[in-house]
Design an enzyme around this catalytic site. Structure first.
Site, PDB file in Angstrom:
ATOM      1  N   SER A 255       0.833  -1.193   0.000  1.00 24.97           N
ATOM      2  CA  SER A 255       0.000   0.000   0.000  1.00 24.97           C
ATOM      3  C   SER A 255       0.873   1.250   0.000  1.00 24.97           C
ATOM      4  O   SER A 255       1.722   1.413  -0.874  1.00 24.97           O
ATOM      5  CB  SER A 255      -0.946  -0.052   1.192  1.00 24.97           C
ATOM      6  OG  SER A 255      -1.951   0.903   1.070  1.00 24.97           O
ATOM      7  N   ASP A 487      -8.854  -4.177  -5.898  1.00 27.05           N
ATOM      8  CA  ASP A 487      -8.328  -3.615  -4.651  1.00 27.05           C
ATOM      9  C   ASP A 487      -9.126  -2.354  -4.299  1.00 27.05           C
ATOM     10  O   ASP A 487      -9.283  -1.466  -5.126  1.00 27.05           O
ATOM     11  CB  ASP A 487      -6.842  -3.274  -4.843  1.00 27.05           C
ATOM     12  CG  ASP A 487      -6.140  -2.923  -3.551  1.00 27.05           C
ATOM     13  OD1 ASP A 487      -6.694  -2.146  -2.749  1.00 27.05           O
ATOM     14  OD2 ASP A 487      -5.014  -3.423  -3.338  1.00 27.05           O
ATOM     15  N   HIS A 515      -7.219  -5.997  -0.505  1.00 26.46           N
ATOM     16  CA  HIS A 515      -6.116  -5.043  -0.596  1.00 26.46           C
ATOM     17  C   HIS A 515      -4.782  -5.774  -0.515  1.00 26.46           C
ATOM     18  O   HIS A 515      -4.481  -6.411   0.484  1.00 26.46           O
ATOM     19  CB  HIS A 515      -6.247  -4.034   0.540  1.00 26.46           C
ATOM     20  CG  HIS A 515      -5.252  -2.919   0.487  1.00 26.46           C
ATOM     21  ND1 HIS A 515      -4.844  -2.326  -0.687  1.00 26.46           N
ATOM     22  CD2 HIS A 515      -4.566  -2.286   1.483  1.00 26.46           C
ATOM     23  CE1 HIS A 515      -3.962  -1.380  -0.419  1.00 26.46           C
ATOM     24  NE2 HIS A 515      -3.777  -1.342   0.881  1.00 26.46           N
TER      25      HIS A 515
END
Length: 546
Positions: A255, A487, A515
């Protein structure tokens, strides 16, 4: 932006900007990327879907310049930092050691003072390849907490055998001189702020909440707050690399951690070793575009949830055959009911389930399809029994609020980094109002709240020092960029965009929900990444897994 591993801002009514983090199920609570509705609006778009429209002038501007690499020689003023030898000691967690490494507060003025960075490691059990740094995202997620709870014990045994697993909490985060903004009761009030103002008075209340949050952060660490950017955190990682005795940096970032890792590669392409960037962000986008695209990303994830929900017998949002659009309207209607009449939760501090807390709870469950059954149960209790406890649990987990009412510094650091990395999405409430149609088109369910959440950085006590940049990292060894097609926090198109910018990128695609991808159940993804980490063999560019 909401990018916790589990995109980039920190507050209440606004999701964090992307970055947050990897999607390993065991780590989900430790590093989300962008969902705190109030405090994380700056980058909350990191999980967006592709092709979201925007009227932002910035989005139509010329392609941003590339991040320039730093000179290869270590500047004389930094020599002492690079020559550090960590004094390792016990961490209180069996098998792990901890140390402190110093970095200059201001790289432009190294003599002005230091930042003390907390570092932890778990040594390799076999023939050592080097150190492998991990970062779960956020920004604001504790890398040390993530490693101790997951990466250091849950990464594949063969990876842990060959690498010293290492984590450093970035400056301003967790154990590395954490930024603090509000105490527990004040954060409770902040997270319950109305994020969909119906009139000027309610909009003024939201602005007041943002100002209070920002003023608290500024009062706590006025000097540090100017120096918690991603560029500075990436430069810190190079000092840590040298202190560990490694010639190159090996790294897995999820991320927001992909932005941090890509920034490192852009600054130090000759020192970039085996880098895995999972749940990638696009560093070339301005904040408003990031937030808009992340909004669309959450909508993509919600539609996937909706299709699954109506196939279950316990879905409170519709029966078999109900369209995702109708499911979304039903959920939006429930949010509007909460806006008028919050419901009980049984919370010992007297908190009721407000629209803002419920929205955060739902968004939190979008990060991992494994949380969908819990979300259905929580929604059923709230919608049919007037019991908001389940959604409050999801929201508290996202904000990292413990049973005693204390919050981690995740949301504070999230805003501090996001608001420094990019100029704000909006400067005034009127700008938000004009952008509402775009955000509501991107997500009929979440768009209004996420648009208003994107206003938080407008009141930040220090001006942004960063700007959108392409990252090319010319001369770097192959870098693996991983994207998940549905995602919620870091839209798949971001992975495509980052892979298109990095000169040596190999794009690895996971066709699925949730995710990030590494360690989430795809043997194909795990084999490809393990082969790269252990043998230096990157996957073929464009490889797809399910």
């Amino acid at each position: 932006m909401h990018t916790r591993r589990t995109p980039r801002s920190a507050s209440t009514p606004a999701p964090r900007r992307a970055g947050s983090g990897g999607a390993h199920r065991k780590a989900r609570g430790g590093a989300r990327t962008a969902v705190g509705l109030l405090a994380t609006a700056a980058l909350l778009v990191s999980a967006c879907s592709s092709g979201s429209p925007t009227t932002s002038a910035a989005s139509a501007a010329a392609e941003p310049a590339a991040l320039a690499a730093l000179p290869k020689p270590v500047p004389a003023a930094l020599t002492s930092y690079y020559a550090q030898k960590p004094a390792w000691r016990g961490c209180g967690v069996p098998g792990f050691e901890c140390a402190t490494v110093k970095a200059p507060l201001d790289y432009a003025r190294p003599a002005a003072g230091d930042v003390r960075l907390a570092v932890a490691r778990k040594k390799a059990t076999g023939e050592r390849l080097g150190s492998l740094l991990v970062n779960p995202g956020g920004p604001g997620g504790s890398a040390i907490g993530y490693m101790e709870s997951y990466a250091g014990i849950g990464y594949p045994a063969e990876v842990r055998a060959r690498y010293d697993m290492v984590a450093v909490d970035p400056r301003g985060v967790a154990r590395s001189e954490p930024v603090e903004c509000l105490d527990g009761p004040d954060m409770d009030a902040y997270t319950q702020t109305d994020i969909t103002p119906d009139d000027g008075k309610e909009a003024d209340g939201l602005v007041a909440a943002y100002r209070t949050f920002a003023e608290g952060c500024g009062a706590d660490a006025p000097g540090l707050l100017r120096h918690v950017s991603t560029v500075e955190a990436a430069r810190d990682m190079d000092i840590v690399r040298a202190a560990l005795g490694d010639k190159k940096l090996n790294y897995v970032g999820a991320s927001y951690g992909t932005f941090l890792g890509a920034t490192y590669a852009g600054l130090f392409p000759d020192r970039a070793g085996r880098l895995v960037l999972d749940g990638a962000m696009d560093p070339s986008l301005p904040a408003r575009r990031l937030n808009l695209e992340q909004t669309a990303g959450f909508d993509t994830a919600f539609r996937s949830f909706a299709r699954d929900c109506v196939r279950q017998t316990d879905c409170p949002l519709g029966g078999a055959g109900t369209s995702p659009e109708r499911v979304g309207k039903n959920l939006k209607a429930f949010f509007e009911e909460l806006d008028d009449r919050p419901i009980p939760t049984g919370d010992p501090d007297g908190r009721r389930l407000t629209e803002s807390l419920a929205t955060t709870g739902v968004i939190a469950a979008m990060y991992d399809e494994g949380a969908w059954p819990q979300l259905r149960e929580a929604l059923t209790s709230a919608m049919k029994e007037d019991d908001g406890a389940g959604l409050l649990v999801l929201s508290d987990g996202y904000y990292e609020r413990d049973a005693d009412g204390a919050y981690s510094n995740l949301m504070f650091a999230n805003a501090a980094v996001n608001c420094l990395d990019l100029p704000p999405s909006f400067d005034t409430p009127d700008q938000v109002r004009r952008a509402l149609p775009d955000f509501e088109k991107a997500s009929p369910v979440f768009g209004e709240g996420l648009a208003w959440a994107s206003l938080n950085c407008a009141y930040w006590p220090v001006h942004a020092t960063g700007e959108p940049r392409r990252i090319e990292a010319k001369g770097a060894a192959p870098i693996v960029v991983v994207g998940t097609t549905r995602d919620p926090a870091t839209p798949y198109r971001w992975a495509q965009a980052l892979a298109g910018q990095l000169s040596s990128a190999r794009l690895l695609t996971y066709e699925g929900d949730g995710h990030t991808a590494y360690g989430r159940g795809s043997a194909c993804i795990d084999r490809a990444i393990n082969a790269y980490l252990l043998r230096g063999t990157p996957p073929q560019d464009g490889k797809r897994c399910s």
